[in-house]
Design a protein around this motif. Sequence first.
Motif, PDB file in Angstrom:
ATOM      1  N   ARG A 232      46.940  41.018  51.814  1.00 16.73           N
ATOM      2  CA  ARG A 232      46.611  42.294  52.482  1.00 16.73           C
ATOM      3  C   ARG A 232      47.673  43.343  52.191  1.00 16.73           C
ATOM      4  NH1 ARG A 232      42.003  40.277  52.158  1.00 16.73           N
ATOM      5  NH2 ARG A 232      41.405  38.753  53.715  1.00 16.73           N
ATOM      6  N   ALA A 233      48.910  42.865  51.908  1.00 17.96           N
ATOM      7  CA  ALA A 233      49.989  43.819  51.667  1.00 17.96           C
ATOM      8  C   ALA A 233      50.050  44.245  50.199  1.00 17.96           C
ATOM      9  CB  ALA A 233      51.328  43.200  52.071  1.00 17.96           C
ATOM     10  N   ALA A 234      49.344  43.498  49.351  1.00  9.94           N
ATOM     11  CA  ALA A 234      49.435  43.792  47.917  1.00  9.94           C
ATOM     12  C   ALA A 234      48.914  45.194  47.632  1.00  9.94           C
ATOM     13  CB  ALA A 234      48.639  42.755  47.132  1.00  9.94           C
ATOM     14  N   THR A 235      49.610  45.870  46.733  1.00 11.71           N
ATOM     15  CA  THR A 235      49.257  47.263  46.478  1.00 11.71           C
ATOM     16  C   THR A 235      48.464  47.438  45.189  1.00 11.71           C
ATOM     17  OG1 THR A 235      51.492  47.439  45.628  1.00 11.71           O
ATOM     18  CG2 THR A 235      51.067  48.382  47.809  1.00 11.71           C
ATOM     19  N   THR A 236      48.653  46.536  44.224  1.00  7.78           N
ATOM     20  CA  THR A 236      47.920  46.717  42.975  1.00  7.78           C
ATOM     21  C   THR A 236      46.740  45.746  42.926  1.00  7.78           C
ATOM     22  OG1 THR A 236      49.178  45.046  41.770  1.00  7.78           O
ATOM     23  CG2 THR A 236      50.062  47.282  41.775  1.00  7.78           C
ATOM     24  N   PRO A 237      45.639  46.175  42.291  1.00  5.06           N
ATOM     25  CA  PRO A 237      44.468  45.294  42.165  1.00  5.06           C
ATOM     26  C   PRO A 237      44.822  44.004  41.432  1.00  5.06           C
ATOM     27  CG  PRO A 237      43.967  47.514  41.364  1.00  5.06           C
ATOM     28  CD  PRO A 237      45.427  47.500  41.675  1.00  5.06           C
ATOM     29  N   GLU A 238      45.718  44.081  40.456  1.00  3.94           N
ATOM     30  CA  GLU A 238      46.089  42.891  39.701  1.00  3.94           C
ATOM     31  C   GLU A 238      46.730  41.863  40.614  1.00  3.94           C
ATOM     32  OE1 GLU A 238      46.996  45.961  38.673  1.00  3.94           O
ATOM     33  OE2 GLU A 238      45.570  46.188  37.010  1.00  3.94           O
ATOM     34  N   ARG A 239      47.656  42.343  41.420  1.00  3.70           N
ATOM     35  CA  ARG A 239      48.347  41.435  42.319  1.00  3.70           C
ATOM     36  C   ARG A 239      47.373  40.832  43.334  1.00  3.70           C
ATOM     37  NH1 ARG A 239      53.233  39.753  43.999  1.00  3.70           N
ATOM     38  NH2 ARG A 239      53.524  39.462  46.235  1.00  3.70           N
ATOM     39  N   GLN A 240      46.505  41.675  43.866  1.00 11.54           N
ATOM     40  CA  GLN A 240      45.488  41.185  44.810  1.00 11.54           C
ATOM     41  C   GLN A 240      44.661  40.067  44.177  1.00 11.54           C
ATOM     42  OE1 GLN A 240      43.165  44.545  46.018  1.00 11.54           O
ATOM     43  NE2 GLN A 240      44.677  45.252  47.509  1.00 11.54           N
ATOM     44  N   GLU A 241      44.263  40.326  42.930  1.00  9.77           N
ATOM     45  CA  GLU A 241      43.433  39.349  42.227  1.00  9.77           C
ATOM     46  C   GLU A 241      44.152  38.014  42.082  1.00  9.77           C
ATOM     47  OE1 GLU A 241      40.205  39.232  38.803  1.00  9.77           O
ATOM     48  OE2 GLU A 241      40.390  40.461  40.585  1.00  9.77           O
ATOM     49  N   ARG A 242      45.438  38.094  41.710  1.00  9.05           N
ATOM     50  CA  ARG A 242      46.200  36.860  41.505  1.00  9.05           C
ATOM     51  C   ARG A 242      46.342  36.061  42.800  1.00  9.05           C
ATOM     52  NH1 ARG A 242      49.166  35.992  36.838  1.00  9.05           N
ATOM     53  NH2 ARG A 242      49.457  33.967  37.816  1.00  9.05           N
ATOM     54  N   ILE A 243      46.625  36.759  43.872  1.00  5.71           N
ATOM     55  CA  ILE A 243      46.787  36.055  45.148  1.00  5.71           C
ATOM     56  C   ILE A 243      45.451  35.468  45.608  1.00  5.71           C
ATOM     57  CG2 ILE A 243      47.578  36.242  47.546  1.00  5.71           C
ATOM     58  CD1 ILE A 243      49.276  38.617  46.687  1.00  5.71           C
ATOM     59  N   ARG A 244      44.389  36.234  45.392  1.00  5.27           N
ATOM     60  CA  ARG A 244      43.050  35.765  45.764  1.00  5.27           C
ATOM     61  C   ARG A 244      42.720  34.496  44.985  1.00  5.27           C
ATOM     62  NH1 ARG A 244      37.994  37.333  43.491  1.00  5.27           N
ATOM     63  NH2 ARG A 244      36.248  37.271  44.959  1.00  5.27           N
ATOM     64  N   ASP A 245      42.989  34.518  43.675  1.00  7.84           N
ATOM     65  CA  ASP A 245      42.754  33.326  42.855  1.00  7.84           C
ATOM     66  C   ASP A 245      43.516  32.126  43.406  1.00  7.84           C
ATOM     67  OD1 ASP A 245      41.224  34.870  41.273  1.00  7.84           O
ATOM     68  OD2 ASP A 245      42.541  34.849  39.519  1.00  7.84           O
ATOM     69  N   GLN A 246      44.759  32.387  43.746  1.00  8.31           N
ATOM     70  CA  GLN A 246      45.618  31.316  44.255  1.00  8.31           C
ATOM     71  C   GLN A 246      45.025  30.705  45.530  1.00  8.31           C
ATOM     72  OE1 GLN A 246      48.094  29.903  42.928  1.00  8.31           O
ATOM     73  NE2 GLN A 246      49.056  28.782  44.619  1.00  8.31           N
ATOM     74  N   LEU A 247      44.553  31.579  46.414  1.00  4.97           N
ATOM     75  CA  LEU A 247      43.962  31.101  47.672  1.00  4.97           C
ATOM     76  C   LEU A 247      42.714  30.270  47.405  1.00  4.97           C
ATOM     77  CD1 LEU A 247      44.411  34.240  49.933  1.00  4.97           C
ATOM     78  CD2 LEU A 247      45.084  31.915  50.556  1.00  4.97           C
ATOM     79  N   ILE A 248      41.909  30.730  46.475  1.00  4.33           N
ATOM     80  CA  ILE A 248      40.674  30.003  46.166  1.00  4.33           C
ATOM     81  C   ILE A 248      41.006  28.627  45.579  1.00  4.33           C
ATOM     82  CG2 ILE A 248      38.612  30.000  44.688  1.00  4.33           C
ATOM     83  CD1 ILE A 248      38.743  33.153  44.967  1.00  4.33           C
ATOM     84  N   LEU A 249      41.958  28.606  44.645  1.00  2.00           N
ATOM     85  CA  LEU A 249      42.327  27.331  44.020  1.00  2.00           C
ATOM     86  C   LEU A 249      42.910  26.363  45.039  1.00  2.00           C
ATOM     87  CD1 LEU A 249      43.880  28.601  40.660  1.00  2.00           C
ATOM     88  CD2 LEU A 249      41.711  27.387  40.981  1.00  2.00           C
TER      89      LEU A 249
END
Lengths: 266, 137
Positions: A28-45
């Motif tokens: 939620r704190a991530a500011t760039t879409p790239e970073r958001q995507e990476r964290i989201r991927d991590q959560l899903i995995l």
Amino acid sequence: MTTTATETPTQQQEWDGMDTTQLFRELRAATTPERQERIRDQLILMHGNLVRYLARKFANRGEPLEDLIQVGTIGLINAVDRFEPDRHIKFSTYAVPTIIGEIRRYFRDKGWNLKVPRRLKELNLAANRAIEQLSQEMGRSPTYAEIAESVGATEEEISEALEMGSAYHAVSLDTELSDDTESAKSALLDLVGETDESFRRVELYAQLKDAIQTLPERERNIVHMRFFKEMSQTEVAKKLGISQMHVSRLQQKALNQLKEVMMRSE
Amino acid sequence: MNHPHDVVELRIPRKPEYVGVARLAVSGIASRMDFSYDEVEDIKLAVGEACTSVIHETAPEHVALPIVVRCESAPDEIRIDVVNIRPAPRKTPPREAADAPISQLLMEVLMDEVEVRENEDGSAAVRMVKRVSRDEA
């Protein structure tokens, strides 16, 4: 899932140590879409095991496990996207119903309820085939464990399939078969076959032939003379040089044996 | 086929191999009601989860006690109690609703009502209700 040059392996490792709650805060704190995507991927995995665990519980309903994991993962992705960490419930509490919901919707969308449950029917057929085959091979009735092993199912599934597989959805014999054409309406009853007597007789003859082969030679001769040449017991006795009483006894013994052999092969 | 409120009660040993027996019994009862195939599977899965979590929670001194599975079939719903017979309640306080175990979350999704309660005599029970729904699948 995309990878970008902005994220270094070091940052990946930084996330590995984090628990789900921390990761959601980062997300939620991530500011760039790239970073958001990476964290989201991590959560899903991180929650792939949860999806697999849940999907496996639905694996006996006739759909491939891989498909269930796939739709379950869609549920997981939705859960990751919608979860609000501030609501003070654990992510898994939120994700489990979402994942199961997606898996169950998958079954529902297949119109599964309307069809005859294929799994039970197929299992019932397979089990019956196995019983027949195993009985022949082993010369005795197989145990449920043996049937289960031969079919590749659990004993519980076999019990259920044998108990209910054939009669799970009772259909009335008067059910009208749906037919859009103008042709005369027919009911299910019209299609039900009846035992073909001549077929039955052919089978009986074949069985009888085999059964006669199992008789000792003298008994076989007696049966032949009595029932194929239609000789009387006295004539047979004269031919074999034994008493009529003896012929009668041997004939009775032979007939009993034939009966027994044929009952067993039914 | 069912008279209102037929009751079937089953006592099974606390061993994983008997969970299948409970599932089969419940399946036999539910499939005689107006449940769809998927609903019967849901009920079986929920009962399996309930029994398995009782087995997991069993203290070594209580392994000889049975698990009671009680099924009550009403015209429009099936009510199932899975009772964990114990002489005394667990020492640990009841879990917060916020971190209910996955098995309980599963039961809640699969059934229409799930109620976990601790009885006066120390035993614990989970009551699950599934209603016959004709239109919404």
